[in-house]
Design a protein around this motif. Structure first.
Motif, mmCIF file in Angstrom:
data_model
loop_
_atom_site.group_PDB
_atom_site.id
_atom_site.type_symbol
_atom_site.label_atom_id
_atom_site.label_comp_id
_atom_site.label_asym_id
_atom_site.label_seq_id
_atom_site.Cartn_x
_atom_site.Cartn_y
_atom_site.Cartn_z
ATOM 1 N N ALA A 1 -1.757 6.256 -16.240
ATOM 2 C CA ALA A 1 -0.741 5.768 -15.304
ATOM 3 C C ALA A 1 -1.141 5.988 -13.850
ATOM 4 O O ALA A 1 -0.838 5.156 -12.997
ATOM 5 C CB ALA A 1 0.595 6.446 -15.590
ATOM 6 N N VAL A 2 -1.824 7.103 -13.539
ATOM 7 C CA VAL A 2 -2.183 7.354 -12.143
ATOM 8 C C VAL A 2 -3.234 6.363 -11.642
ATOM 9 O O VAL A 2 -3.429 6.226 -10.429
ATOM 10 C CB VAL A 2 -2.705 8.798 -11.946
ATOM 11 N N ILE A 3 -3.878 5.681 -12.552
ATOM 12 C CA ILE A 3 -4.846 4.641 -12.158
ATOM 13 C C ILE A 3 -4.190 3.264 -12.160
ATOM 14 O O ILE A 3 -4.303 2.497 -11.201
ATOM 15 C CB ILE A 3 -6.066 4.661 -13.100
ATOM 16 N N ALA A 4 -3.483 2.953 -13.242
ATOM 17 C CA ALA A 4 -2.885 1.620 -13.362
ATOM 18 C C ALA A 4 -1.581 1.495 -12.590
ATOM 19 O O ALA A 4 -1.266 0.414 -12.069
ATOM 20 C CB ALA A 4 -2.627 1.305 -14.835
ATOM 21 N N GLY A 5 -0.821 2.571 -12.483
ATOM 22 C CA GLY A 5 0.480 2.515 -11.821
ATOM 23 C C GLY A 5 0.423 2.059 -10.372
ATOM 24 O O GLY A 5 1.170 1.152 -9.973
ATOM 25 N N PRO A 6 -0.438 2.660 -9.525
ATOM 26 C CA PRO A 6 -0.513 2.205 -8.133
ATOM 27 C C PRO A 6 -0.916 0.744 -7.994
ATOM 28 O O PRO A 6 -0.421 0.046 -7.109
ATOM 29 C CB PRO A 6 -1.568 3.140 -7.526
ATOM 30 N N VAL A 7 -1.814 0.273 -8.864
ATOM 31 C CA VAL A 7 -2.226 -1.137 -8.798
ATOM 32 C C VAL A 7 -1.050 -2.051 -9.116
ATOM 33 O O VAL A 7 -0.806 -3.056 -8.424
ATOM 34 C CB VAL A 7 -3.389 -1.391 -9.776
ATOM 35 N N LEU A 8 -0.304 -1.699 -10.148
ATOM 36 C CA LEU A 8 0.857 -2.497 -10.523
ATOM 37 C C LEU A 8 1.921 -2.461 -9.428
ATOM 38 O O LEU A 8 2.512 -3.498 -9.090
ATOM 39 C CB LEU A 8 1.436 -1.972 -11.845
ATOM 40 N N LEU B 1 0.830 -1.205 0.000
ATOM 41 C CA LEU B 1 0.000 0.000 0.000
ATOM 42 C C LEU B 1 0.865 1.255 0.000
ATOM 43 O O LEU B 1 0.551 2.237 -0.678
ATOM 44 C CB LEU B 1 -0.920 -0.004 1.227
ATOM 45 N N GLY B 2 1.957 1.225 0.769
ATOM 46 C CA GLY B 2 2.858 2.360 0.771
ATOM 47 C C GLY B 2 3.485 2.597 -0.593
ATOM 48 O O GLY B 2 3.605 3.735 -1.052
ATOM 49 N N ALA B 3 3.886 1.522 -1.251
ATOM 50 C CA ALA B 3 4.460 1.654 -2.590
ATOM 51 C C ALA B 3 3.428 2.197 -3.579
ATOM 52 O O ALA B 3 3.756 3.012 -4.451
ATOM 53 C CB ALA B 3 4.988 0.304 -3.064
ATOM 54 N N ALA B 4 2.173 1.761 -3.438
ATOM 55 C CA ALA B 4 1.114 2.265 -4.317
ATOM 56 C C ALA B 4 0.889 3.754 -4.084
ATOM 57 O O ALA B 4 0.724 4.527 -5.044
ATOM 58 C CB ALA B 4 -0.180 1.486 -4.079
ATOM 59 N N GLY B 5 0.878 4.174 -2.821
ATOM 60 C CA GLY B 5 0.705 5.590 -2.526
ATOM 61 C C GLY B 5 1.845 6.433 -3.052
ATOM 62 O O GLY B 5 1.630 7.529 -3.595
ATOM 63 N N MET B 6 3.075 5.940 -2.907
ATOM 64 C CA MET B 6 4.231 6.666 -3.434
ATOM 65 C C MET B 6 4.162 6.765 -4.959
ATOM 66 O O MET B 6 4.512 7.799 -5.539
ATOM 67 C CB MET B 6 5.511 5.967 -3.005
ATOM 68 N N PHE C 1 1.457 -1.976 -6.255
ATOM 69 C CA PHE C 1 0.972 -2.755 -5.112
ATOM 70 C C PHE C 1 1.267 -4.236 -5.291
ATOM 71 O O PHE C 1 1.815 -4.893 -4.400
ATOM 72 C CB PHE C 1 -0.531 -2.535 -4.936
ATOM 73 N N GLU C 2 0.910 -4.777 -6.446
ATOM 74 C CA GLU C 2 1.065 -6.210 -6.652
ATOM 75 C C GLU C 2 2.535 -6.608 -6.722
ATOM 76 O O GLU C 2 2.940 -7.631 -6.155
ATOM 77 C CB GLU C 2 0.338 -6.631 -7.927
ATOM 78 N N LEU C 3 3.354 -5.821 -7.414
ATOM 79 C CA LEU C 3 4.782 -6.144 -7.500
ATOM 80 C C LEU C 3 5.444 -6.101 -6.125
ATOM 81 O O LEU C 3 6.242 -6.981 -5.775
ATOM 82 C CB LEU C 3 5.473 -5.174 -8.458
ATOM 83 N N THR C 4 5.117 -5.092 -5.337
ATOM 84 C CA THR C 4 5.720 -4.966 -4.006
ATOM 85 C C THR C 4 5.257 -6.085 -3.084
ATOM 86 O O THR C 4 6.055 -6.641 -2.322
ATOM 87 C CB THR C 4 5.367 -3.604 -3.394
ATOM 88 N N ARG C 5 3.990 -6.425 -3.158
ATOM 89 C CA ARG C 5 3.477 -7.519 -2.311
ATOM 90 C C ARG C 5 4.162 -8.835 -2.653
ATOM 91 O O ARG C 5 4.573 -9.586 -1.756
ATOM 92 C CB ARG C 5 1.960 -7.648 -2.493
#
Length: 439
Positions: free
Chosen positions: A376-383, A338-343, A385-389
């Motif tokens: 990107a502001v929509i798809a980027g955080p989702v991507l 979640l932190g990575a998605a927010g950043m 999130f999943e990569l970081t998790r």
């Protein structure tokens, strides 16, 4: 029983101290500047030392800012050190909040401490914006136009709020005095009180710490204060910032090419740039969603969720225990993701503030760059999130594998039967930073 008072001599703990020391530099330089600055928009003819603007009609605020820069001994140094301290303060607060988030330092009993740092971030940004208005130069004029547009976009009460700030006309003569008293009195007092409250909470709850924490001697903190003050003074001496004499005095409705806000407000500029031009009519009144959503709704929702996150995590995890030991980011995969998605979300909005510069530099269509950021502001955080998790889960799985089978040493042994095996060393959980298994 009071919690452990020792803390880890770890680089991530320095951000909070740098924020405090930058705030002290802001107070000292700000007090100096108040003796020479005049928050008055009355027009005068400039007769100061800067010859290119001699005999040009300017406001008293702009004239006093030029006087500080060219006629007051040490004035330009103080102006630039003050501006640099603002940038460093906000950056240090952001980094400190990231450290608290990724290590779980916001959990009980430090939820109120988390809110204090969120408040310091918002107040620091507000202080930067109000301070940037005071010189009444061309950049100030652009910021005032943006503030006017944002206030007017508020449904039903926008015109009234604009009248309170600007008076009968924009920019009017009352907005700079209002921001002046906010900048030099109200915001610093509130921020100082928050620092005092933080100190009281720290004495009550103690420091959060990594396993195996060691005490940091007070002299190390004192040395960091002198280092911070010295670096800000050096930046104020050799790194030019906000040269208002080059921008010229404010002219309503005019802004210089390539003008951008300070870095911490870039996300707001980027959000406005990529927002579609939506302006529906509701109840016979147009609602400027193209300004309202990126300038008020999105930042408001972002900071609200950020402030409420400790309660949200406690609710979903049902964790009511007291936590004085910090986590490693990999130990809380969802939180870290979640932190990575927010950043990522913040970073993309920040980058979108330079959409015109990107289009010009790389010779691509501004339309294409804008649409890229919209997607990107929509798809980027989702991507992100999943990569970081998945990365956190992979690191945890690797540690479990090492605990079960040992750490590979790179040494190969041949058995009497002719087979080859690699030598492994058994690991044990040892009190290191974050509880890292060591051989």
């Amino acid at each position: 029983m009071r919690p452990l008072q020792a803390r880890m001599d770890h680089w991530s703990f320095l951000f909070g101290q740098i924020a405090i020391y930058s705030f002290l530099v802001l107070l000292v330089t700000g007090v100096f500047l108040t003796f020479f600055y005049d928050p008055d928009l009355t027009q005068v003819v400039y007769q100061g030392s800067y010859l290119p603007l001699r005999d040009v009609p300017v406001s008293r605020a702009f004239a006093s800012s030029l006087e500080i820069s060219f006629d007051v001994r040490g004035g330009l140094l103080m102006r630039q050190a003050h501006h640099w301290a603002t940038l460093v303060f906000v950056a240090a607060v952001c980094l400190h909040l990231l450290r608290m988030f990724f290590t779980g330092a916001f959990r009980r009993p430090r939820g109120l401490n988390w809110l204090i740092w969120i408040g310091l971030l918002v107040l620091g940004m507000a202080a930067g914006v109000t301070g940037g208005i005071l010189p009444d130069d061309m950049l100030s004029s652009g910021s005032l136009s943006l503030i006017q547009g944002i206030t007017q976009s508020i449904p039903f009460i926008g015109t009234t709020v604009t009248g309170w700030l600007f008076g009968d006309e924009a920019p009017g003569t009352q907005i700079v005095p209002i921001f002046y008293w906010l900048h030099v009195i109200v915001l610093p007092i509130i921020m100082a009180e928050l620092f005092v409250a933080r100190r009281w909470l720290l004495r009550r709850h103690g420091h959060s710490h990594y396993p195996g924490a060691v005490h940091v001697p007070p002299l190390a903190s004192l040395a960091l204060f002198f280092f911070t003050a010295a670096m800000l003074t050096l930046l104020g001496t050799v790194a030019q910032i906000n040269p208002i004499w080059q921008y010229g005095p404010a002219r309503p409705g005019t802004i210089g090419a390539g003008a951008v806000p300070d870095w911490y407000m870039g996300f707001l500029d980027g959000a406005i740039r990529i927002m579609p031009a939506w302006e529906p009519v509701v109840g016979g009144h147009p609602v400027t969603l193209s300004v309202l959503i990126p300038a008020l709704v999105v930042p408001g929702a972002f900071f609200t969720v950020l402030a409420a996150y400790p309660l949200l995590e406690r609710r979903f995890t049902r964790d009511e225990k007291l936590h004085h030991t910090l986590d490693r980011p990999r130990e809380a995969a969802v939180r870290t993701a979640l932190g990575a998605a927010g950043m990522t979300f913040y970073g993309l909005l920040w980058a979108a503030a330079a959409n015109d510069q990107i289009a010009h530099t790389f010779d691509v269509s501004l339309f294409a760059v804008t649409w890229f950021f919209r997607i990107a502001v929509i798809a980027g955080p989702v991507l992100a999130f999943e990569l970081t998790r998945r990365l956190c889960m992979g690191l945890r799985g690797q540690e479990r594998e090492e605990l079960a089978h040992g750490v590979e040493t790179g040494t190969i042994r041949r058995s009497p039967g002719g087979g080859y095996t690699e030598v492994t060393v058994a690991v044990r959980e040892q009190a290191g930073i974050g509880g890292t298994p060591v051989a």
